[in-house]
Design an enzyme around this catalytic site. Structure first.
Site, PDB file in Angstrom:
ATOM      1  N   LEU A  28       0.828  -1.200   0.000  1.00  0.00           N
ATOM      2  CA  LEU A  28       0.000   0.000   0.000  1.00  0.00           C
ATOM      3  C   LEU A  28       0.864   1.252   0.000  1.00  0.00           C
ATOM      4  O   LEU A  28       0.570   2.225  -0.708  1.00  0.00           O
ATOM      5  CB  LEU A  28      -0.937   0.000   1.212  1.00  0.00           C
ATOM      6  CG  LEU A  28      -1.905   1.184   1.273  1.00  0.00           C
ATOM      7  CD1 LEU A  28      -2.830   1.192   0.070  1.00  0.00           C
ATOM      8  CD2 LEU A  28      -2.702   1.158   2.574  1.00  0.00           C
ATOM      9  N   ILE A 467      16.914  19.549  13.527  1.00  0.00           N
ATOM     10  CA  ILE A 467      16.718  18.539  14.569  1.00  0.00           C
ATOM     11  C   ILE A 467      17.724  17.399  14.443  1.00  0.00           C
ATOM     12  O   ILE A 467      18.006  16.711  15.417  1.00  0.00           O
ATOM     13  CB  ILE A 467      15.266  18.019  14.539  1.00  0.00           C
ATOM     14  CG1 ILE A 467      14.306  19.174  14.774  1.00  0.00           C
ATOM     15  CG2 ILE A 467      15.036  16.946  15.586  1.00  0.00           C
ATOM     16  CD1 ILE A 467      14.556  19.965  16.047  1.00  0.00           C
ATOM     17  N   GLU A 520      23.007  12.415   9.614  1.00  0.00           N
ATOM     18  CA  GLU A 520      22.655  11.027   9.923  1.00  0.00           C
ATOM     19  C   GLU A 520      22.473  10.133   8.692  1.00  0.00           C
ATOM     20  O   GLU A 520      21.573   9.300   8.649  1.00  0.00           O
ATOM     21  CB  GLU A 520      21.400  10.979  10.793  1.00  0.00           C
ATOM     22  CG  GLU A 520      21.526  11.795  12.068  1.00  0.00           C
ATOM     23  CD  GLU A 520      20.230  11.844  12.876  1.00  0.00           C
ATOM     24  OE1 GLU A 520      19.338  11.001  12.636  1.00  0.00           O
ATOM     25  OE2 GLU A 520      20.117  12.728  13.743  1.00  0.00           O
ATOM     26  N   ASP A 635      17.321  12.889  21.864  1.00  0.00           N
ATOM     27  CA  ASP A 635      15.924  13.049  21.445  1.00  0.00           C
ATOM     28  C   ASP A 635      14.986  12.200  22.295  1.00  0.00           C
ATOM     29  O   ASP A 635      15.218  11.001  22.488  1.00  0.00           O
ATOM     30  CB  ASP A 635      15.759  12.640  19.987  1.00  0.00           C
ATOM     31  CG  ASP A 635      16.406  13.624  19.027  1.00  0.00           C
ATOM     32  OD1 ASP A 635      16.589  14.790  19.413  1.00  0.00           O
ATOM     33  OD2 ASP A 635      16.739  13.219  17.890  1.00  0.00           O
ATOM     34  N   HIS A 730       6.369  17.205   8.365  1.00  0.00           N
ATOM     35  CA  HIS A 730       5.537  16.053   8.028  1.00  0.00           C
ATOM     36  C   HIS A 730       4.601  16.336   6.864  1.00  0.00           C
ATOM     37  O   HIS A 730       3.726  15.525   6.554  1.00  0.00           O
ATOM     38  CB  HIS A 730       4.742  15.603   9.259  1.00  0.00           C
ATOM     39  CG  HIS A 730       5.601  14.981  10.308  1.00  0.00           C
ATOM     40  ND1 HIS A 730       6.332  15.728  11.199  1.00  0.00           N
ATOM     41  CD2 HIS A 730       5.875  13.677  10.595  1.00  0.00           C
ATOM     42  CE1 HIS A 730       7.002  14.915  11.997  1.00  0.00           C
ATOM     43  NE2 HIS A 730       6.745  13.679  11.650  1.00  0.00           N
TER      44      HIS A 730
END
Length: 791
Positions: A28, A467, A520, A635, A730
């Site tokens: 999906l 972040i 990262e 975090d 997001h």
């Protein structure tokens, strides 16, 4: 009460409250993202989704659920079940009204736009679904929000499965939970609460139930997890009144079989018995036909419950939220004891939807060739195995223990082997934790620390940073995959990641950020990366779980005592620092988040496990500091996520969670600046804990909620560094410089600009550079504009 000559259907002897919907190999996700990219059509996406739904229900029948009586849940969603309920109701925010047709219905493109935003139109706010790592979209409701039966997908999907030979049980978020979790729209009157629209919403649900009855659905499942929580902004008495009104209208006033299917009300994620009332007794007093209770996080009621004699009690004894194999003999004993409650019938279920666990243990290889301990397979139960456990217990409850003796004995042997396996208990780890004192959980005075950090770091007003992560490009993912397959040497992989770090550092300097990160690139996931480097964890190759929308994670499995065999991040951080004169942040994931986003051992208190992780991180921070890294971010985005849903249980959790963070971070000198990051939660409930973390700088999600957290922090007297997110990562939207400026201005109106940092809401890993670069450029432009007004 309305009576009917139609016989009430018998609830299945075994069922599950939901099942993973992303596909065994994330089919999906791939189809949805192809639609977003414009490489496939809506019709093609619909066809892929239909194939996935049919294969899912057929698989559940193969695993032992009945095909004819509603045992198989119809719990599919393209994105989110709360968004689905909003679409069903036609409850679309006014800014998206142009996306609906004359009947208030969204097509697929419009549905996804509400979820993801477009242009200047921000998406629905997103937050955590009860105490899970699943994110739901928060509906926006006002007194003028139109409610109508706008989307019959639930009915059409029932018919689709029925035509394929499986009679499913449509599953929908219940009316009270939907409204209790909604927020007042911007245009709502002062003091308005969405729950005041209950009558209008229930009227639409009644239409849905009539449509399902006409289609031949014997059962419908309405999820009301709000009943296990007393920590939302709606008084429990009001919730209970809403439940009574809802099920008077839907159960008592509609005739079962003709006007509606039989109703199962499910209350997962906790016990129904709270200090403010007994939710089980409340539901038993209604005319619903079945009640599903969570007997993993909740307890067995003490005695008979009035009203249950006419109900089926669906006993959620199989854990839908964790992956450990059940002690089936013990679970069968619990089921046998439930007869004392006086229910009309007791059947077997899961504590929650299986949405929260991977599909199938057999999707991974467990022969030891990939570094995983082959013993683990026998200890685990993913969704398919849990369905089989439900089927076994249902047979045992119906036919007696002897009928399932082999399965019971096999499960008991697996549970016993896990308890005694090497690595589950490591004496050195236990001894170190036992020797901790209060001094290990405390740093020095904040004012002294702040002065030392200001002198050493020399940062400007409103310092800018990110972040941590930068976009994970296809090239990065390809290099990681080739390295994992042995087709790219470790040396070549390291060189490729260093090249990416050089590029990211240069980009940050060009954009003008003040505190840099290495991006990262070497990390597949912020928790899995550490799990791969700590003893006591295992990771999967295909254990995918939906986090939100099309995003999936592979939660590690924390099965034994935790310790750090070697430094994890020091080499990457020191390499980055060698490339720039600007400060570089070391990036770690905190102990609470590592626990929250893993499947954690259930054989000892969570606080004990958190301290073991905290000690491992303490060692890593000490090595980063010794290597010259002056800022370390630990975090904790999941701090709010694990907060118990009952207020009476929250104090103990906040104590051990805060202490584990402080254990990890309290060994540094005053001039070393400790950051933390929190995202997508209702922070107001844990402001005291945020303060208790004693971090020097805390960054929080704030863009979608338009700085909602900032006045709360100001009112609470929070005085340390704070970075309220000004860029919602997001969503694929690129916020304008003016939009970011407005958010930043809201922040500095509530909090002293001297402690405000400027940063995105979260890491940038899931975004593309085409979105990231202009968004960060706008962040810098906004910062310069606001700085100019403050000097």
């Amino acid at each position: 009460m309305t009576t009917s000559s139609v016989t009430t259907p018998v609830f299945p002897t075994g069922s599950v409250l939901g099942y993973p919907r992303i596909g065994r190999r994330r089919e999906l996700k791939k189809a949805v993202e192809a639609f977003w990219a414009g490489t496939t059509t809506a019709d093609e996406l619909e066809a892929t989704a239909a194939d996935l739904r049919i294969s899912t229900v057929q698989r559940l029948v193969e695993l032992g659920l009945d095909a004819s009586d509603g045992a198989v849940p119809g719990s599919f969603s393209y994105y989110d079940q709360v968004l689905d309920a909003a679409a069903l109701l036609g409850a679309v925010p006014s800014r998206f009204a142009s996306l609906t047709d004359a009947d208030g219905r969204l097509d697929l493109a419009g549905y996804f736009t509400v979820a993801r935003g477009a242009g200047d139109d921000a998406p629905l706010e997103m937050t955590k679904w009860f105490d899970t790592n699943y994110h739901y979209l928060v509906p926006e409701i006002s007194g003028s929000t139109p409610f109508r039966f706008a989307d019959d997908r639930v009915v059409r999907q029932f018919v689709e499965a029925k035509e394929a030979g499986v009679v499913t049980r449509p599953t929908v978020v219940g009316p009270v939970t939907f409204l209790a979790l909604s927020k007042a729209a911007d245009d709502a009157a002062p003091g308005f609460h969405p729950l005041s629209r209950l009558g209008d919403v229930v009227a639409v649900y009644a239409e849905l139930l009539r449509a399902l009855a006409a289609a031949g659905a014997p059962w419908v499942q309405l999820d009301e997890p709000i009943l296990v929580s007393d920590s939302i902004d709606v008084p429990v008495a009001d919730l209970h009144e809403a439940i009574e009104a809802t099920y008077q209208a839907l159960a008592s006033e509609l005739a079962v079989g003709t006007d509606r299917p039989a109703i199962l009300v499910a209350a997962p994620f906790g016990g129904l018995q709270g200090e403010d009332g007994d939710g089980l007794a409340l539901l038993a007093g209604t005319d619903v036909e079945a009640i599903a209770i969570d007997l993993v996080k909740g307890s067995v009621p003490a005695g008979p419950v009035a009203g249950l004699e006419t109900k089926t009690l669906v006993a959620g004894v199989i854990d839908g939220h964790n992956v450990w194999r059940a002690d089936l003999d013990a679970k069968l004993t619990v089921l046998e004891q439930l007869g004392a409650l006086g229910a009309g019938a007791v059947t077997v279920g899961t504590s929650t939807s299986l949405l929260h666990v991977p599909h199938d243990v057999d999707e991974d290889v467990w022969d030891g060739t990939d570094g995983r301990d082959p013993r683990l397979k026998a200890w685990l139960a993913f969704a398919d195995q849990k369905v089989a456990e439900v089927a076994t217990l249902a047979a045992g409850l119906t036919d007696g223990r002897d009928a399932v003796r082999a399965q019971l004995d096999e499960a008991s042997a697996a549970v016993a082997s896990r308890a005694t396996a090497a690595g589950v208990v490591v004496p050195a780890v236990r001894e170190r934790a036992a020797a901790l004192t209060d001094a290990d959980f405390a740093r020095g005075d904040y004012a002294e620390r702040a002065a030392a950090q200001a002198a050493e770091l020399d940062l400007p007003l409103l310092p800018t940073t990110t972040i941590g992560s930068f976009p994970q490009t296809p090239e990065i993912r390809r290099a990681r995959a080739l390295n994992a397959k042995g087709q790219l040497s470790d040396a070549d992989y390291t060189a490729a990641m260093q090249d990416e770090i050089r590029r990211v550092v240069a980009l940050q300097e060009e954009i003008g950020l003040d505190v840099l990160v290495h991006g990262e690139p070497e990390r597949n996931d912020m928790v899995q990366y550490f799990a791969e480097n700590l003893d006591g964890f295992a990771v999967t190759a295909n254990g995918w779980v939906q986090s939100y929308g099309s995003r999936g994670v592979r939660p590690p499995i924390l099965w034994g005592d935790v310790q750090r065999p070697a430094p994890i991040t020091v080499g990457w951080s020191t390499f980055t620092a060698s490339l720039t004169a600007k400060p570089v942040k070391g990036m770690l994931t905190g102990p609470v988040t590592i626990l929250a986003w893993s499947f954690v051992r259930d054989d000892q208190p969570l606080g004990d496990t958190a301290n073991q992780v905290g000690l491992a991180l303490r060692d890593e921070i000490a090595d980063l500091e010794a290597a010259g890294i002056g800022i370390v971010q630990v975090d904790e985005p999941a701090l709010r996520e694990l907060l118990p849903l009952r207020r009476a249980d929250q104090g103990a959790y906040l104590d051990w969670s805060v202490r584990s963070f402080r254990l990890a971070t309290s060994g540094v000198r005053a001039a070393t600046q400790i950051h933390t990051h929190l995202c997508y939660s209702e922070f107001g409930e844990v402001i005291g804990a945020i303060d208790g973390l004693d971090a020097d700088v805390t960054s929080v999600e704030a863009a979608r909620s338009r700085m909602e957290i900032v006045p709360e922090l100001a009112e609470a007297g929070y005085h340390r560094g704070i970075g309220p997110g000004v860029y919602d990562i997001h969503s694929p939207r690129v916020p304008s410089a003016e939009e970011v400026t407005e958010l930043l201005e809201l922040a500095v109106k509530s909090i002293d600009a001297k402690v405000v940092w400027v940063n995105p809401d979260c890491g940038l890993k899931t975004r593309r550079y085409e979105e990231t670069v202009p968004s960060l450029e706008h962040l810098i432009a906004a910062t310069k504009a606001v700085r100019a007004t403050l000097v």
